[in-house]
Design a protein around this motif. Structure first.
Motif, short mmCIF file in Angstrom:
data_model
loop_
_atom_site.label_atom_id
_atom_site.label_comp_id
_atom_site.label_asym_id
_atom_site.label_seq_id
_atom_site.Cartn_x
_atom_site.Cartn_y
_atom_site.Cartn_z
N TRP A 58 0.84 -1.19 0.00
CA TRP A 58 0.00 0.00 0.00
C TRP A 58 0.88 1.24 0.00
O TRP A 58 1.83 1.34 0.76
N GLU A 59 0.55 2.20 -0.87
CA GLU A 59 1.23 3.50 -0.88
C GLU A 59 0.44 4.46 0.00
O GLU A 59 -0.78 4.36 0.10
N GLN A 60 1.15 5.42 0.57
CA GLN A 60 0.50 6.44 1.39
C GLN A 60 0.53 7.79 0.69
O GLN A 60 1.41 8.05 -0.12
N GLU A 61 -0.42 8.63 1.07
CA GLU A 61 -0.47 10.02 0.61
C GLU A 61 -0.36 10.13 -0.91
O GLU A 61 0.47 10.87 -1.44
N VAL A 62 -1.20 9.40 -1.61
CA VAL A 62 -1.25 9.46 -3.07
C VAL A 62 -2.07 10.69 -3.46
O VAL A 62 -3.20 10.86 -3.02
N SER A 63 -1.49 11.53 -4.30
CA SER A 63 -2.10 12.82 -4.64
C SER A 63 -2.91 12.77 -5.93
O SER A 63 -2.59 12.02 -6.86
N ALA A 64 -3.91 13.62 -5.96
CA ALA A 64 -4.69 13.88 -7.17
C ALA A 64 -4.84 15.39 -7.29
O ALA A 64 -4.87 16.10 -6.29
N GLN A 65 -4.95 15.86 -8.52
CA GLN A 65 -5.11 17.28 -8.80
C GLN A 65 -6.47 17.48 -9.46
O GLN A 65 -6.73 16.90 -10.52
#
Length: 169
Positions: A58-65
């Protein structure tokens, strides 16, 4: 000790649980819930949670714009998700119901318009984790907010799985 998943403390919208099960990720949720319960959220606790989430992939703090064109140019808002794996957007909330609803709206926006992600990410399903010791958010209130307001008036459509997980007193 990891929390045990009780089916009476879960709610699924648009087959969210079935999608999580198909992806083989349901068994990861107790570990993730335990990591957020023990270490809290936010960037300041990233490393402590990584020790538990990274081995699971699992990845953390995945960003979207998110962007919208306006008469004055472009309005833009960056948002991040607490954890991500294989199209699963996961948020943990132990503060207030309105923040839980904001998480749901972010996940819906990413589901409807994947352009906010880079090519590595997409949204198939959302997971909201809520510890049982908080007054809000709650499983029941989240279910009611989704059905009575978000889906009814705003077309909320992302498959969703909500788990109000047990914690030790």
């Amino acid at each position: 000790m990891l929390p045990e998943m009780r089916s009476d403390a879960t709610w699924s919208f648009r087959e969210g649980r079935a999608i999580i099960e198909q992806k083989g990720l349901l068994d990861d949720l107790p570990t993730i819930a335990g990591a957020f319960d023990a270490h809290g959220g936010g960037n300041q606790n990233y490393t402590a949670r990584a020790d538990e989430l990274n081995p699971l992939g699992w990845e953390q703090e995945v960003s979207a714009q998110f962007e919208a064109f306006t008469a004055d140019g472009t309005a833009s808002r960056r948002a991040s998700f607490d954890a991500y794996k294989d199209g699963v957007l996961l948020e943990h909330e132990r503060g207030e119901q309105m923040r839980a609803n904001w998480h749901l709206l972010k996940m819906e926006a990413a589901y409807r318009d994947p352009r906010g992600f880079d090519d590595r990410y997409h949204a198939d399903v959302a997971v909201l984790l809520i510890p049982d010791y908080v007054n809000f958010p709650t499983l029941e209130r989240t279910e009611n907010d989704v059905q009575a307001v978000l889906a009814n008036y705003f077309g909320f459509s992302i498959p969703l799985f909500v788990w109000q997980y047990p914690t030790e007193d």
